[in-house]
Write an enzyme that holds these catalytic residues in place. Structure first.
Site, PDB file in Angstrom:
ATOM      1  N   LYS A  14       0.833  -1.212   0.000  1.00  0.00           N
ATOM      2  CA  LYS A  14       0.000   0.000   0.000  1.00  0.00           C
ATOM      3  C   LYS A  14       0.865   1.259   0.000  1.00  0.00           C
ATOM      4  CE  LYS A  14      -2.290  -0.890   3.837  1.00  0.00           C
ATOM      5  NZ  LYS A  14      -1.685  -2.187   4.223  1.00  0.00           N
ATOM      6  N   ARG A  90      -9.397   1.079   8.789  1.00  0.00           N
ATOM      7  CA  ARG A  90      -9.021  -0.297   9.111  1.00  0.00           C
ATOM      8  C   ARG A  90     -10.132  -1.019   9.860  1.00  0.00           C
ATOM      9  NH1 ARG A  90      -3.076   0.805   8.903  1.00  0.00           N
ATOM     10  NH2 ARG A  90      -1.975  -1.166   9.088  1.00  0.00           N
ATOM     11  N   ARG A 129      11.643  -5.821   4.569  1.00  0.00           N
ATOM     12  CA  ARG A 129      11.411  -4.387   4.342  1.00  0.00           C
ATOM     13  C   ARG A 129      12.368  -3.517   5.175  1.00  0.00           C
ATOM     14  NH1 ARG A 129       5.497  -1.904   4.866  1.00  0.00           N
ATOM     15  NH2 ARG A 129       5.594  -2.547   7.037  1.00  0.00           N
ATOM     16  N   ARG A 163      11.477  -1.345  10.631  1.00  0.00           N
ATOM     17  CA  ARG A 163      10.403  -0.969  11.556  1.00  0.00           C
ATOM     18  C   ARG A 163      10.338  -1.969  12.706  1.00  0.00           C
ATOM     19  NH1 ARG A 163       4.934   0.388   8.269  1.00  0.00           N
ATOM     20  NH2 ARG A 163       4.135  -0.901   9.963  1.00  0.00           N
ATOM     21  N   ARG A 174      -0.213  -8.664  13.278  1.00  0.00           N
ATOM     22  CA  ARG A 174      -0.789  -7.676  12.342  1.00  0.00           C
ATOM     23  C   ARG A 174      -1.653  -8.369  11.292  1.00  0.00           C
ATOM     24  NH1 ARG A 174       4.531  -5.064  10.558  1.00  0.00           N
ATOM     25  NH2 ARG A 174       3.321  -3.814   9.105  1.00  0.00           N
TER      26      ARG A 174
HETATM   27  P1  AMP Z   1       1.016   0.767   8.872  1.00  0.00           P
HETATM   28  O1  AMP Z   1       2.191   1.664   8.709  1.00  0.00           O
HETATM   29  O2  AMP Z   1      -0.154   1.174   8.054  1.00  0.00           O
HETATM   30  O3  AMP Z   1       1.367  -0.685   8.687  1.00  0.00           O
HETATM   31  O4  AMP Z   1       0.552   0.910  10.404  1.00  0.00           O
HETATM   32  C1  AMP Z   1       1.404   0.571  11.469  1.00  0.00           C
HETATM   33  C2  AMP Z   1       0.604   0.427  12.751  1.00  0.00           C
HETATM   34  O5  AMP Z   1      -0.005   1.683  13.073  1.00  0.00           O
HETATM   35  C3  AMP Z   1      -0.548  -0.566  12.696  1.00  0.00           C
HETATM   36  O6  AMP Z   1      -0.135  -1.907  12.936  1.00  0.00           O
HETATM   37  C4  AMP Z   1      -1.467  -0.035  13.804  1.00  0.00           C
HETATM   38  O7  AMP Z   1      -0.966  -0.365  15.083  1.00  0.00           O
HETATM   39  C5  AMP Z   1      -1.301   1.488  13.631  1.00  0.00           C
HETATM   40  N1  AMP Z   1      -2.292   2.032  12.670  1.00  0.00           N
HETATM   41  C6  AMP Z   1      -2.060   2.535  11.429  1.00  0.00           C
HETATM   42  N2  AMP Z   1      -3.199   2.933  10.853  1.00  0.00           N
HETATM   43  C7  AMP Z   1      -4.193   2.655  11.737  1.00  0.00           C
HETATM   44  C8  AMP Z   1      -5.599   2.799  11.714  1.00  0.00           C
HETATM   45  N3  AMP Z   1      -6.245   3.297  10.651  1.00  0.00           N
HETATM   46  N4  AMP Z   1      -6.293   2.414  12.819  1.00  0.00           N
HETATM   47  C9  AMP Z   1      -5.675   1.918  13.901  1.00  0.00           C
HETATM   48  N5  AMP Z   1      -4.346   1.720  13.986  1.00  0.00           N
HETATM   49  C10 AMP Z   1      -3.609   2.091  12.910  1.00  0.00           C
END
Ligand code: AMP
Length: 221
Positions: A14, A90, A129, A163, A174
């Site tokens: 994404k 989400r 990554r 990360r 996740r």
């Molecule tokens: P990402 O970078 O999109 O993989 O997000 C990393 C982490 O941030 C996720 O595993 C969640 O803990 C938190 N996070 C990101 N976006 C959301 C969202 N829309 N709602 C809740 N938690 C989020």
């Protein structure tokens, strides 16, 4: 003005696809993961609250994410031709909140790009990554390694890091969180005829070509 959501499992691409698409189409990229990581780095109260959820691979509470998203949208609205929401919504609740927030700003969602790839591909992408600490550019140890171990975009060759939630245990959680809380959004948007499915199991350029073709065809209908 076009506003799109990029939906899909963690590691499906994404972030990479949103970056490319936003650069090409002059759209504004809103990644709630990036917004949350910026809060963490700044040491804000919100960041401190979010940290535990993020490292565990679970979702940060909706109110906190909605607050961040609303702030980013308002700050960028005047300059933007449209938005790509990456990693938001989400949950079904977040999808409803997004509709409300957009409506308050006289905006609406045009479509939802659904990126799909098999779980073994996703696992390989996530564990390999790496990112630039400075600009966030995404690399992969095997498929797209940073030249000389530093970022090729940043002038001073930004530092590359992994990360903390890309370790095996967080990744597993996740994927469970995605299956339980985010996957229901596929039906939610399908019922509204808003889904734009894209096979994201190939190489970056192939995936991106499929994505642009699918979005253009959807938007011209
Ligand atoms: P990402 O970078 O999109 O993989 O997000 C990393 C982490 O941030 C996720 O595993 C969640 O803990 C938190 N996070 C990101 N976006 C959301 C969202 N829309 N709602 C809740 N938690 C989020």
């Amino acid at each position: 003005m076009i506003n799109l959501v990029f939906l899909g499992a963690p590691g499906v691409g994404k972030g990479t696809m949103s970056d490319l698409f936003c650069r090409d189409r002059k759209l504004n990229h809103i990644s709630t993961g990036d917004l949350l990581r910026a809060e963490l780095a700044a040491g804000s109260d919100l960041g401190k609250t979010a940290k535990g959820y993020m490292e565990a691979g679970t979702l940060v509470p909706d109110e906190l994410v909605a607050q961040l998203l609303g702030k980013a949208l308002k700050a960028r609205l005047a300059e933007a031709n449209g938005f790509v929401f990456d990693g938001y919504p989400r949950t079904i609740n977040q999808a409803n909140l997004l509709d409300q927030t957009l409506a308050q700003l006289d905006l609406e969602l045009d479509g939802v790009v659904l990126l799909d790839a098999a779980e073994e591909i996703i696992l390989m992408r996530l564990t390999g990554r790496r990112l630039c600490k400075k600009c966030g550019k995404i690399y992969h140890t095997q498929f797209n390694p940073p030249p000389n171990g530093r970022c090729e975009v940043c002038d001073d060759g930004g530092e590359i890091y992994q990360r903390p939630d890309d370790n095996e245990e967080s990744v597993r959680q996740r994927l469970i969180t995605y299956a339980e809380q985010t996957k229901p959004l596929i039906d939610f948007y399908d019922e509204r005829d808003m889904l734009i499915p894209v096979d994201a199991s190939g190489a970056k350029d192939d995936n991106y070509a499929k994505l642009t073709a699918a979005v253009d065809s959807y938007l011209s209908e």
